[in-house]
Design a protein around this motif. Structure first.
Motif, PDB file in Angstrom:
ATOM      1  N   MET A  53       0.809  -1.112   0.462  1.00  0.00           N
ATOM      2  CA  MET A  53       0.124   0.072  -0.127  1.00  0.00           C
ATOM      3  C   MET A  53       0.787   1.141  -0.256  1.00  0.00           C
ATOM      4  SD  MET A  53      -3.030  -2.034   2.294  1.00  0.00           S
ATOM      5  CE  MET A  53      -4.261   0.231   2.189  1.00  0.00           C
ATOM      6  N   PHE A  54       0.348   2.319  -0.951  1.00  0.00           N
ATOM      7  CA  PHE A  54       0.844   3.352  -0.360  1.00  0.00           C
ATOM      8  C   PHE A  54       0.777   4.685   0.041  1.00  0.00           C
ATOM      9  CE2 PHE A  54       2.882   7.009  -4.329  1.00  0.00           C
ATOM     10  CZ  PHE A  54       4.039   7.102  -2.706  1.00  0.00           C
ATOM     11  N   ALA A  55       1.147   5.351   0.085  1.00  0.00           N
ATOM     12  CA  ALA A  55       0.474   6.776   0.871  1.00  0.00           C
ATOM     13  C   ALA A  55       1.173   7.714   1.173  1.00  0.00           C
ATOM     14  CB  ALA A  55      -0.482   6.312   2.697  1.00  0.00           C
ATOM     15  N   LYS A  56       0.666   8.170  -0.528  1.00  0.00           N
ATOM     16  CA  LYS A  56       1.041  10.139  -0.641  1.00  0.00           C
ATOM     17  C   LYS A  56       1.458  10.262  -0.355  1.00  0.00           C
ATOM     18  CE  LYS A  56      -0.200   8.532  -5.538  1.00  0.00           C
ATOM     19  NZ  LYS A  56      -1.483   9.254  -6.248  1.00  0.00           N
ATOM     20  N   THR A  57       0.260  11.033   0.571  1.00  0.00           N
ATOM     21  CA  THR A  57       1.257  11.710   1.375  1.00  0.00           C
ATOM     22  C   THR A  57       1.353  11.647   2.607  1.00  0.00           C
ATOM     23  OG1 THR A  57      -0.880  10.902   3.215  1.00  0.00           O
ATOM     24  CG2 THR A  57      -1.601  12.672   1.962  1.00  0.00           C
ATOM     25  N   LYS A  58       2.282  10.435   2.399  1.00  0.00           N
ATOM     26  CA  LYS A  58       3.637  10.153   3.489  1.00  0.00           C
ATOM     27  C   LYS A  58       4.370  10.183   2.970  1.00  0.00           C
ATOM     28  CE  LYS A  58       0.820   7.694   7.227  1.00  0.00           C
ATOM     29  NZ  LYS A  58       0.735   6.317   7.968  1.00  0.00           N
ATOM     30  N   CYS A  59       4.748   9.612   1.636  1.00  0.00           N
ATOM     31  CA  CYS A  59       6.156  10.106   1.153  1.00  0.00           C
ATOM     32  C   CYS A  59       6.998  10.895   1.189  1.00  0.00           C
ATOM     33  CB  CYS A  59       5.921   9.730  -0.336  1.00  0.00           C
ATOM     34  SG  CYS A  59       7.417   9.961  -1.430  1.00  0.00           S
ATOM     35  N   SER A  80       5.860  10.689 -11.684  1.00  0.00           N
ATOM     36  CA  SER A  80       5.751  11.422 -12.663  1.00  0.00           C
ATOM     37  C   SER A  80       5.815  12.831 -12.784  1.00  0.00           C
ATOM     38  CB  SER A  80       3.636  11.699 -11.317  1.00  0.00           C
ATOM     39  OG  SER A  80       3.889  12.879 -10.899  1.00  0.00           O
ATOM     40  N   ASP A  81       5.079  13.710 -14.576  1.00  0.00           N
ATOM     41  CA  ASP A  81       5.826  15.337 -14.058  1.00  0.00           C
ATOM     42  C   ASP A  81       5.464  15.613 -12.945  1.00  0.00           C
ATOM     43  OD1 ASP A  81       6.443  13.911 -16.598  1.00  0.00           O
ATOM     44  OD2 ASP A  81       4.505  14.582 -17.066  1.00  0.00           O
ATOM     45  N   ASP A  82       4.707  15.311 -12.118  1.00  0.00           N
ATOM     46  CA  ASP A  82       5.121  16.431 -10.419  1.00  0.00           C
ATOM     47  C   ASP A  82       5.785  16.291  -9.991  1.00  0.00           C
ATOM     48  OD1 ASP A  82       3.390  14.308 -10.839  1.00  0.00           O
ATOM     49  OD2 ASP A  82       0.895  15.942 -10.674  1.00  0.00           O
ATOM     50  N   GLY A  83       6.213  15.435 -10.061  1.00  0.00           N
ATOM     51  CA  GLY A  83       7.059  14.968  -9.238  1.00  0.00           C
ATOM     52  C   GLY A  83       6.202  14.323  -7.804  1.00  0.00           C
ATOM     53  N   VAL A  84       5.613  13.085  -8.045  1.00  0.00           N
ATOM     54  CA  VAL A  84       4.898  12.554  -7.743  1.00  0.00           C
ATOM     55  C   VAL A  84       5.329  10.959  -7.639  1.00  0.00           C
ATOM     56  CG1 VAL A  84       2.802  11.634  -6.545  1.00  0.00           C
ATOM     57  CG2 VAL A  84       3.220  13.893  -7.012  1.00  0.00           C
ATOM     58  N   LEU A  85       5.776   9.771  -6.161  1.00  0.00           N
ATOM     59  CA  LEU A  85       6.645   8.052  -7.226  1.00  0.00           C
ATOM     60  C   LEU A  85       4.768   7.892  -7.872  1.00  0.00           C
ATOM     61  CD1 LEU A  85       7.649   6.667  -4.029  1.00  0.00           C
ATOM     62  CD2 LEU A  85       9.012   8.839  -6.024  1.00  0.00           C
ATOM     63  N   ALA A 108       5.837   5.094   4.573  1.00  0.00           N
ATOM     64  CA  ALA A 108       4.684   6.003   2.541  1.00  0.00           C
ATOM     65  C   ALA A 108       4.452   4.364   1.726  1.00  0.00           C
ATOM     66  CB  ALA A 108       5.407   6.602   2.092  1.00  0.00           C
ATOM     67  N   LEU A 109       5.151   3.149   2.412  1.00  0.00           N
ATOM     68  CA  LEU A 109       5.171   2.223   1.339  1.00  0.00           C
ATOM     69  C   LEU A 109       5.336   1.418   2.956  1.00  0.00           C
ATOM     70  CD1 LEU A 109       7.994   2.245  -0.845  1.00  0.00           C
ATOM     71  CD2 LEU A 109       5.322   2.096  -1.319  1.00  0.00           C
ATOM     72  N   LYS A 110       3.770   0.847   2.962  1.00  0.00           N
ATOM     73  CA  LYS A 110       3.875  -0.616   4.233  1.00  0.00           C
ATOM     74  C   LYS A 110       2.733  -1.491   2.814  1.00  0.00           C
ATOM     75  CE  LYS A 110       1.705   0.441   8.407  1.00  0.00           C
ATOM     76  NZ  LYS A 110       0.248   0.677   8.743  1.00  0.00           N
ATOM     77  N   VAL A 111       3.642  -2.991   3.413  1.00  0.00           N
ATOM     78  CA  VAL A 111       2.850  -4.176   3.602  1.00  0.00           C
ATOM     79  C   VAL A 111       1.769  -4.686   3.972  1.00  0.00           C
ATOM     80  CG1 VAL A 111       3.463  -6.918   3.176  1.00  0.00           C
ATOM     81  CG2 VAL A 111       5.021  -4.944   2.893  1.00  0.00           C
ATOM     82  N   CYS A 112       0.180  -4.727   3.575  1.00  0.00           N
ATOM     83  CA  CYS A 112      -0.944  -5.307   4.252  1.00  0.00           C
ATOM     84  C   CYS A 112      -0.996  -6.950   4.475  1.00  0.00           C
ATOM     85  CB  CYS A 112      -1.879  -4.598   3.015  1.00  0.00           C
ATOM     86  SG  CYS A 112      -3.262  -5.975   4.016  1.00  0.00           S
TER      87      CYS A 112
END
Ligand code: SF4
Ligand code: SF4
Length: 315
Positions: A53-59, A80-85, A108-112
């Motif tokens: 799972m990827f929580a963009k807000t924590k990256c 991405s072009d705007d610098g988001v993973l 930000a990246l977690k194993v469920c």
């Protein structure tokens, strides 16, 4: 194999839970579900194997972190072009090592999903038992608990050896033999009832309701001594019509059940859908209004069925 050695995949174990059955309890969330309800608040439970799972807000990529990009052996992370993973979800879906999560210290990246033996689970439950109230115990939830039926059965047998009160939250979508065997170890059952029309049920959950209704009826008419409370999530323009509610009351009376808990729709699952790279079909839907809940409750009460609303209900 000993029951204690059977392994199950769990995505959470919550202590001090007060909405999942009588008293204070420990709720065990099991991975895997054969249903795919479009409003699901726990979509991370659907797969019967661990997933990322990827929580963009924590990256913290914008603060200079890029550890996961190099750690991934499959080159599944790009920018991405705007610098988001961006994760390549097709590649991540096949991943078994989850190296990216091992280096992400910001979660930000977690194993469920984590494997536990029954022995490990019983140790946790015995530890928690000191915080349970007199009527407390364990609640097995999901996902759909029957998806891992061997683990469930082994865990329940050990619970009973340890005199632990057992609650189950289930869709009852499983063959009737297995359902009835497992229920012998259950003291209290919350069973979902989503729609009485089999085609509409299939449209929004992915499965027909025949087996579910058969299992509820078989259990209700058996000599099983536990308590059944049906549970209905209220989903606008799916199951909240008077016609459907009246059909549920008729079914309940026919099989001899007189307790239902109606749960208002909420959007709490929204962020989890995006953390799994999916679009939430109900992202624009408003929470169920109190007026609607009151109306549905009134129909049940008029039919002499005890109807509890929301999760704040004492059981
Ligand atoms: S390791 Fe975690 S915080 Fe760092 S860039 Fe990757 S996801 Fe973001
Ligand atoms: S889950 Fe696996 S494939 Fe996906 S980014 Fe992480 S290490 Fe790479």
């Amino acid at each position: 194999m000993r029951d204690l050695d059977v392994k199950g995949l769990l995505f959470d174990i919550q202590s001090f839970s007060v909405h999942d059955g009588p008293g204070c309890r420990t709720t065990v969330f099991m991975n895997g579900c054969p249903l795919k309800c479009e409003w699901c608040a726990n979509p991370e439970s659907w797969k019967g194997r661990p997933q990322i799972m990827f929580a963009k807000t924590k990256c913290k990529y914008d603060k200079g972190c890029s550890l996961c990009i190099n750690a991934c052996p499959h080159n599944a992370i790009s920018l991405s072009d705007d610098g988001v993973l961006l994760l390549n979800w097709k590649l991540c879906d096949k991943c078994t090592t989850f190296d990216c999560a091992k280096v992400c210290s910001y979660e930000a990246l977690k194993v469920c999903g984590k494997w536990y033996t029954v022995e490990e689970l019983i140790k946790i439950l015995n530890r928690d038992s000191h915080s349970w109230s007199k009527e407390g115990g364990v609640t097995f939830s999901g996902g759909e608990v029957f998806y891992q039926k061997d683990f469930l059965m082994a865990a329940l047998r050990e619970c009973k050896k340890n005199y632990i009160h057992t609650v189950i939250e289930t869709s009852a979508f499983v063959d009737t033999d297995t359902f009835m065997k497992v229920m012998q170890y259950i003291d209290f059952a919350f069973i979902d009832i989503k729609h009485m029309d089999r085609e509409k049920h299939k449209q929004k959950t992915g499965v027909y309701n025949d087996l579910i209704l058969k299992n509820i009826e078989t259990l209700a008419k058996s000599d099983w001594s536990g308590r059944i409370v049906l549970r209905m999530p209220v989903i606008k323009e799916f199951n909240d019509s008077d016609e459907n509610i009246i059909k549920i009351t008729e079914f309940m009376k026919k099989v001899g059940l007189f307790e239902i808990n109606i749960l208002p729709f909420h959007r709490m699952g929204d962020s989890k859908w995006s953390q799994l790279g999916r679009k939430y079909p109900y992202s624009k839907e408003k929470p169920t209004s109190q007026k609607k809940l009151d109306h549905i409750q009134e129909i049940f009460l008029d039919s002499q069925i005890a109807c509890y609303t929301g999760s704040e209900t004492p059981f």
